[in-house]
Scaffold this active site. Structure first.
Site, PDB file in Angstrom:
ATOM      1  N   THR A  56      73.857  12.804  73.859  1.00  0.00           N
ATOM      2  CA  THR A  56      73.576  13.403  72.698  1.00  0.00           C
ATOM      3  C   THR A  56      74.313  12.089  71.532  1.00  0.00           C
ATOM      4  OG1 THR A  56      73.678  15.439  73.534  1.00  0.00           O
ATOM      5  CG2 THR A  56      74.413  14.645  71.384  1.00  0.00           C
TER       6      THR A  56
ATOM      7  N   HIS B 124      78.537  14.539  57.644  1.00  0.00           N
ATOM      8  CA  HIS B 124      77.565  15.865  57.024  1.00  0.00           C
ATOM      9  C   HIS B 124      79.023  16.597  56.044  1.00  0.00           C
ATOM     10  CE1 HIS B 124      74.515  16.747  59.045  1.00  0.00           C
ATOM     11  NE2 HIS B 124      74.367  16.595  60.205  1.00  0.00           N
TER      12      HIS B 124
ATOM     13  N   LYS C 119      69.138  22.181  60.053  1.00  0.00           N
ATOM     14  CA  LYS C 119      68.777  21.396  58.610  1.00  0.00           C
ATOM     15  C   LYS C 119      67.507  21.104  58.517  1.00  0.00           C
ATOM     16  CE  LYS C 119      73.785  20.798  58.793  1.00  0.00           C
ATOM     17  NZ  LYS C 119      74.088  20.936  60.203  1.00  0.00           N
TER      18      LYS C 119
ATOM     19  N   SER D 298      75.652  19.971  66.269  1.00  0.00           N
ATOM     20  CA  SER D 298      75.663  19.370  64.812  1.00  0.00           C
ATOM     21  C   SER D 298      76.655  20.403  64.365  1.00  0.00           C
ATOM     22  CB  SER D 298      74.247  19.594  63.529  1.00  0.00           C
ATOM     23  OG  SER D 298      74.317  18.826  62.676  1.00  0.00           O
TER      24      SER D 298
END
Length: 478
Positions: free
Chosen positions: A41, A50, A247, A333
């Site tokens: 990943t 973020h 998102k 995330s």
């Protein structure tokens, strides 16, 4: 072989934990099923740091996102990986969405995200003139940034290795036995504590030792990557209003001056499904057009896909599930942003259990890779005087020299494949995607390993390039 801590998985979370624990006198090993760090990943994500307004207040995601963001600038300086605080915009294209923008703003304030603002149309178009003119408002988060995800992962791993952490590759953690003092893995590695940071496989690994199951589902995200010539398309990371699966499609610059467009968000039952698809890429085109209508897709140099480890709790799972067994699971995330804080949190859990001493000679800084594109003419000439290999260009697209490739093969966590070289020094990352430089990179990798071109891999044992020799085969026929 006896260790105090064994970490399963050499992704960014596992390596962040390893680096934090390397500050102590503990004996630590990282066990990875692939041939290198950052093979899952961690290598195929958006590279976004973020700000922290998206996660629900009170969750681990919210807490660790904000803390990880705070840590990123100092960490990038210490470990010499690329990080830029470029800020982000969550764009709203319908007045009915303003309430959602305001909710994100309030959520961000509750999460203690600094300096959030709501921008109106005029300010947005002034800062980002390529954005769709129908934009109404946006949430601006100046603390958001971009990072090289594999550069960060490799830097954490190298610094951990420099401080005594052992990395074992090409071995899957499959057999777990409870012992009097901890755990035995694969019948040969003993450890008081095991940390399960196995990414999309973290549920499988956990379920092998606990009756209380962890559900992890892979969610695939596909992307386009645009060449350097498109770098002026956006300066901020541009999000659309979040949907039920995250998102949404973003448009973002990278630290290497490319443009990233994507991802999709499709659940799959295949834990190795990292192929791109025509329907997925067409969906990106359609959705991204809401943000910027004239994206220059003629500048696409590659497309790729990655898998997110999505749990059923809507939060990270970081807990001691059974005695001596710590799960670091469902790290989707904002996992990349949170990784440094995850490292802190898990290391503290271990310290409370094992009470190690601080390592007096811990080396906090790591020497980064040379990037000749960032050197002055004088600096480059001085480097060539010391080592002529830095004057021989191997990759013309990204201006990578032979010296850089050789360096990547001789680090504390060395590259052993062409993808490993690519992630470390970018040979093969450019417009031709290795079409020009691959043969020479293969030669250098062969010289730095066992000298055999036939054994050079793209990424793993099943990915050799050379399957035979045409001239010799034809001579045999004659």
């Amino acid at each position: 072989m006896k260790y105090d801590v064994i970490i399963i998985g050499a992704g960014v979370s596992g390596c962040a934990v390893a680096r934090e624990l390397a500050k102590t006198d503990l004996r630590i090993m990282v066990l990875e099923k692939e041939e290198d760090v950052c093979e899952g990943t961690s290598k195929a994500n958006s590279g976004i740091v973020h700000a922290g307004y998206d996660a629900m207040p009170g969750t681990l995601k919210a807490k660790l996102n904000v803390r990880g963001n705070e840590m990123m600038a100092r960490l990038s300086e210490e470990l010499a990986f690329d990080f830029i605080r470029n800020g982000s915009l969550v764009l709203c294209f319908d007045e009915r969405g303003r309430k959602q923008i305001e909710e994100l703003y309030e959520r961000g304030k509750a999460n203690k995200v600094p300096d959030l603002e709501i921008w109106e149309r005029e300010r947005i178009l002034e800062e980002e003139p390529n954005v769709n003119e129908e934009v109404v408002c946006a949430l601006h988060a100046p603390t958001a940034g971009i990072v090289c995800p594999f550069g960060m992962n490799i830097a954490l791993a190298e610094n951990a290795a420099d401080n005594g952490v052992r990395f074992v590759f090409n071995e899957r953690a499959e057999h777990f036995e409870r012992t009097q003092n901890g755990w035995k893995i694969n019948g040969k590695y003993d450890s008081e504590i095991v940390i399960n940071a196995a990414g999309v496989y973290a549920g499988h690994v956990h379920d092998a030792v606990s009756k209380e199951k962890i559900e992890i589902r892979p969610r695939k995200g596909e992307y386009f990557l645009l060449d350097h010539e498109a770098k002026g398309l956006a300066s901020h990371t541009l999000f659309q209003l979040p949907g039920p699966y995250g998102k949404g499609v973003l448009i973002a610059p990278t630290v290497h001056e490319n443009i990233l467009v994507g991802p999709t968000a499709d659940f799959t039952d295949n834990f190795e499904e990292t192929n791109t698809t025509m329907p997925g890429l067409e969906r990106i085109r359609s959705l991204a057009a809401n943000t910027i209508r004239n994206i220059p897709y003629h500048s696409v140099i590659t497309s790729f896909a990655g898998l997110r480890a999505v749990g059923n709790t809507k939060d990270f799972i970081i807990q001691e599930s059974v005695p001596g067994w710590i799960d670091v699971a469902a790290i989707e995330s904002p996992g990349l942003t949170s990784a440094p804080a995850i490292g802190e949190m898990v290391a503290e859990m271990v310290r409370k259990r094992l009470h190690p001493e601080k390592k007096a000679d811990f080396v906090s800084k790591r020497k980064g890779f040379v990037n000749v594109k960032k050197l002055s003419k004088e600096e480059w000439n001085e480097l060539i005087e010391k080592d002529k290999a830095y004057g021989k260009i191997v990759c013309r697209c990204e201006m990578v020299t032979e010296g850089q490739v050789r360096d990547a093969c001789n680090r504390s966590v060395p590259a052993s494949s062409t993808d490993g070289i690519k992630r470390r020094v970018r040979a093969g990352m450019g417009r031709c995607q290795g079409g020009f430089c691959l043969p020479r990179v293969m030669e250098i990798v062969a010289e730095c390993t066992d000298g055999s071109m036939e054994k050079v891999q793209k990424a793993g044992a099943e990915s050799v390039y050379i399957t035979g020799k045409n001239k010799e085969d034809l001579d045999g026929v004659r």
